[in-house]
Scaffold this active site. Structure first.
Site, PDB file in Angstrom:
ATOM      1  N   GLU A 144     -14.027  -4.057 -40.969  1.00 52.20           N
ATOM      2  CA  GLU A 144     -14.431  -4.149 -39.560  1.00 52.20           C
ATOM      3  C   GLU A 144     -15.129  -2.838 -39.223  1.00 52.20           C
ATOM      4  OE1 GLU A 144     -11.446  -6.090 -37.079  1.00 52.20           O
ATOM      5  OE2 GLU A 144     -12.095  -4.758 -35.465  1.00 52.20           O
ATOM      6  N   GLU A 180      -5.117  -5.468 -39.022  1.00 55.66           N
ATOM      7  CA  GLU A 180      -4.458  -4.367 -38.297  1.00 55.66           C
ATOM      8  C   GLU A 180      -3.018  -4.706 -37.936  1.00 55.66           C
ATOM      9  OE1 GLU A 180      -6.938  -3.121 -35.029  1.00 55.66           O
ATOM     10  OE2 GLU A 180      -8.551  -2.507 -36.360  1.00 55.66           O
TER      11      GLU A 180
HETATM   12  C1  GAL Z   1     -10.147  -3.795 -33.746  1.00 56.77           C
HETATM   13  C2  GAL Z   1      -9.504  -5.182 -33.798  1.00 56.77           C
HETATM   14  C3  GAL Z   1     -10.396  -6.225 -33.184  1.00 56.77           C
HETATM   15  C4  GAL Z   1     -10.935  -5.733 -31.884  1.00 56.77           C
HETATM   16  C5  GAL Z   1     -11.684  -4.458 -32.103  1.00 56.77           C
HETATM   17  C6  GAL Z   1     -12.363  -3.911 -30.879  1.00 56.77           C
HETATM   18  O1  GAL Z   1      -9.226  -2.799 -33.867  1.00 56.77           O
HETATM   19  O2  GAL Z   1      -9.237  -5.533 -35.118  1.00 56.77           O
HETATM   20  O3  GAL Z   1      -9.690  -7.411 -33.010  1.00 56.77           O
HETATM   21  O4  GAL Z   1      -9.866  -5.539 -31.020  1.00 56.77           O
HETATM   22  O5  GAL Z   1     -10.776  -3.504 -32.566  1.00 56.77           O
HETATM   23  O6  GAL Z   1     -12.974  -2.679 -31.179  1.00 56.77           O
END
Ligand code: GAL
Length: 812
Positions: free
Chosen positions: A504, A428
């Site tokens: 993710e 991100e």
């Molecule tokens: C994502 C990020 C992670 C964590 C997660 C929580 O956007 O890559 O590091 O912050 O959100 O939902």
């Protein structure tokens, strides 16, 4: 674009001590005799500095995990842009509310008898949090930026042979430099390698398996060496330690030996069959003297990423059933510990997980070794920031100077691990915007390719629309989408690769054993007790519940898998309570900070674990005061249908169906009215026959303490840990799911009490104190071995409770 990444066999470059007889190569791990201080006002590197009053520590060490928790530590007043926030607010607990900010010094006095003039010595750090400045015998010999990087310093000229040497390391953690708890100090191994001048170059060996057939596999081994007129002999041993191939080579080209060695009837590495070979490479001088020796474990396997087909391992289409993991180990902080990592992987294996993403930085060597041995594919990540900041003092400060060096070290040090199947250059990163971002993405990917042409590179993208428009997503080997389930189709069509990775996913929030009513799906929900409901229906504004990812994984062959955020809770980032004190750790974990499974564990297990059956009921059945009120019952199971009984009365049969994502993956009885007693579920197989049953009962008052160890025999090495789950039951042995009794811990015999953790994200109890309250009826005690074999006893007491005792053993 069609990408084909063929197998990599790999050598983990582990130069080992060959003992006194053949002292050509020795590794000395600097584990003990460290002194540490955070109270230093003057520079503490000079030889004459008196550190005798400093705290005695062993490394790996995390100076901040001992607390106390305080909301003022690294209190960040910010708008988290990637979460869509516009107005800055006070974020307490974002980095764990632990005292990791500031400067800490370490000193170690050592001598290395094996080192003589003319030999080579390397000082190796496997991570140092952060901005290490390194001094040897009063002189600065090196420094690094990123706390997660592996690096080494050639100390051949500065190491004094036959005498004491003084190593001093200064570490500085700036405020506002992280989005989670980074830990503090020498949290990974520090070692010194002594070699002959003519020897293998550090991290210069690369093994791949470019050609695998049923009857034979080619093991391609390239080893960089220093020196001329050398020869190299490689022996390949199978898992039973039998030599299966030997080859000698004498020609050095461009500073490298190159071998193609055939291994007959190869056993392939996979998560199901994590078969490892070992390559023993020996380097000889012209007169036949042995100069250096390496022992490298590797696996034979092939990987391939193909449009519309996805990812194949050894020719078989395989989906990533993965989890993201931060590096901290809950109550141990960031200090790496193999027993703790092994326990995590054991829990994940039982869930059916087959892959790990080291979010958002370099994994520890120990974790990679375990992933090889236990069978997990690995997505090794590097950065959470490039040149554009997410936090004021983040990695962007180092990007220009260090990014290439950091990647080179990551790849060279780890590329021989068969578990690694993909690299990630970023998560991100705000550089998803702007033309320079594209240039950076290409530059980083090219560095990965140059160092390792066998594996693809991804970036976890959250600005999906932007990366579709700009070409950022198209240039990546593997387009990784973070969340954004609604954009998968569009991204698949727009990007040329022909597949999408859920780099993710989910970010569902829940607290173990906590249930909230009414049961409704909602986002950013907050409650007065700062907990989240374990009905697994709550997520963040940008994220979703697990079932929505399952639909994509199951229905779209071009989705190559997912990495769920996160396998375990971690310190810091207490979303959705990042503005509420005392929340100080995450709610995202499938298991909690103590490693205890939340209900969600069984939802993933019911899908991912194809070997074992899952039949899990939620919630618990202790709802005094809710008599007659709607208290839905969910069942997570791999069976398609089941019947529910409350106190013997049928509540009907539920069958999974496609009406909603939840109905597809969960069995739900939404209208159950609470009455104390027994909830029983009977699952049916595909022929409608009763397959298995499970029940949950209302418990009476807490009566007795129960202890259960993950391992009853541990190694007497001063590092090994037994994790003992502590719970309380009533007079009839029924677990008390709401108990919050405070308990005390006493360890006697050949071990020490190390820490406890109850998984409560709002608890300010200190992990290493020998008392703690139960959270939802449970906690975990960590008992650590000493360098002495013998019987260990843990006794757990609590007011008004029958005490619990367990005997363990430690062995050399
Ligand atoms: C994502 C990020 C992670 C964590 C997660 C929580 O956007 O890559 O590091 O912050 O959100 O939902």
């Amino acid at each position: 674009m069609k990408l084909i990444f063929r197998s990599i066999l790999f050598v983990f470059l582990l130069v080992f001590s060959c003992g006194k007889m053949m002292s050509q190569s020795t590794t000395v791990v600097l584990k003990d005799n460290w002194r540490f201080s955070k109270e230093v006002t003057e520079e503490a590197f000079s030889v004459n500095f008196d550190a005798s009053k400093w705290e005695k520590v062993s490394v790996p060490h995390d100076w901040a995990i001992y607390g106390p928790f305080d909301k003022e530590w690294d209190k960040q007043v910010s708008a988290i842009e990637q979460n869509g926030e516009k107005v800055p607010t006070e974020k307490t607990g974002r980095t764990g509310a632990l005292p990791h900010i500031g400067t800490g010094w370490y000193r170690n006095t050592f001598s290395i008898p094996e080192f003589k003039k003319g030999k080579k010595a390397l000082l190796i750090f496997e991570g140092a949090m952060s901005e290490p400045q390194v001094f040897l015998n009063g002189k600065k010999i090196g420094e690094w930026g990123y706390g997660y990087s592996y690096f080494y310093i050639d100390i051949s000229k500065d190491l004094i042979p036959g005498s004491e040497n003084i190593l001093a390391v200064k570490l500085t953690n700036m405020p506002f430099s992280s989005r989670w708890y980074p830990g503090a100090g020498l949290y990974r191994k520090v070692s010194i390698e002594v070699k002959e001048e003519e020897s293998f170059v550090q991290w210069g060996t690369f093994i791949t398996t470019p050609d695998i057939k049923e009857n034979t596999a080619v093991v391609d081994l390239k080893a960089e060496v220093s020196g001329n007129n050398l020869s190299m002999v490689t022996q390949i041993k199978d898992a039973a330690n039998t030599i299966v191939a030997t080859q000698k080579v004498t020609e050095i080209k461009d500073g490298k030996f190159h071998q193609n060695i055939s291994v007959a009837k190869p056993h392939l590495w996979s998560p199901e069959t994590p078969y490892l070979y070992t390559a023993i490479t020996k380097l000889y001088a012209a007169d036949g003297t042995l100069k250096d020796e390496q022992s490298t474990k590797f696996g034979i396997r092939s990987i391939k990423y193909e449009a519309h087909k996805g990812f194949s391992l050894n020719g078989k289409v395989t989906k990533f059933k993965g989890v993201c993991l931060h590096h901290d180990l809950g109550p141990l902080g960031a200090a790496v510990n193999k027993a703790a990592l092994r326990r995590q992987l054991t829990i994940l294996k039982d869930m059916g997980c087959n892959a790990i993403r080291s979010s958002h930085n370099m994994p520890s060597f120990e974790q990679l070794e375990l992933a090889d041995e236990m069978g997990f594919m690995f997505l090794a990540e590097s950065f959470d920031e490039w040149a554009k900041p997410k936090v004021q003092n983040g990695y962007h400060r180092f990007f220009e100077e260090y990014a290439e060096k950091d990647i080179v070290n990551l790849v060279r040090a780890t590329r021989n691990h068969p578990c690694i199947v993909m690299w990630s250059s970023g998560n991100e990163v705000p550089d998803q915007y702007g033309a320079e971002g594209l240039t950076r993405a290409k530059f980083l990917q090219d560095v990965f390719h140059r160092e390792d042409p066998t594996r693809p590179v991804t970036v976890g993208m959250d600005q999906v629309k932007q990366t579709m428009a700009s070409g950022f997503g198209s240039l990546l080997d593997v387009p990784g989408l973070n969340y954004r389930v609604h954009l998968y189709e569009e991204a698949y069509k727009s990007f040329p690769q022909g597949f999408i990775l859920g780099s993710e996913t989910a970010s569902t929030v829940s607290s173990r054993g906590i249930y909230k009513f009414p049961v409704v799906q909602q986002k950013e929900k907050q409650y007065d007790d700062l907990q989240c409901s374990s009905y697994d229906l709550e997520a963040c504004s940008w994220s979703n519940v697990p079932d929505e990812d399952f639909v994509l994984q199951d229905d779209k062959p071009w989705v190559i898998g997912e990495f769920v955020w996160t396998g375990f809770d971690y310190l810091g980032e207490p979303t959705p309570y990042d503005e509420k004190w005392p929340s100080r750790s995450s709610y995202f974990g499938i298991s909690d900070l103590a490693g205890l499974p939340k209900d969600r564990f069984y939802l993933y297990r019911s899908r991912w674990n194809k070997e074992d059956k899952t039949l899990h009921i939620l919630p618990h059945w202790n709802w005094k005061g809710r008599e007659g009120e709607i208290t839905p019952v969910f069942v997570y199971t791999n069976y398609d249908s089941a019947e529910l009984f409350v106190n013997g009365k049928s509540m009907g049969v539920q069958k999974k169906n496609n009406s909603t994502p939840q109905n597809r993956y969960r069995l739900m009885w939404n209208d159950i009215k609470y009455e104390p007693g027994t909830v029983k579920v009977v699952a049916f197989d595909s022929n409608g026959k009763i397959a298995v049953e499970s029940e949950v009962k209302t418990a009476g008052d807490p009566y007795k303490i129960i202890l259960e160890a993950d391992r009853k025999v541990i190694k007497a090495d001063g590092d090994d840990i037994s994790f003992i789950t502590v719970s309380v039951v009533d007079k009839n042995g029924i677990p008390c799911p709401t108990a919050v009794n405070e308990l005390q811990f006493k360890v006697t015999g050949a071990a020490t009490y190390r820490a406890a953790c109850n998984g409560d994200a709002t608890s300010l109890e200190i992990f290493h104190e020998n008392k703690m309250k139960l959270f939802s009826g449970k906690l975990v005690v960590l008992v650590k071995s000493v360098e002495m074999a013998g019987i260990i006893q843990l006794e757990v007491t609590g007011k008004g409770l029958q005490k619990g005792k367990i005997n363990l053993k430690s062995e050399f």
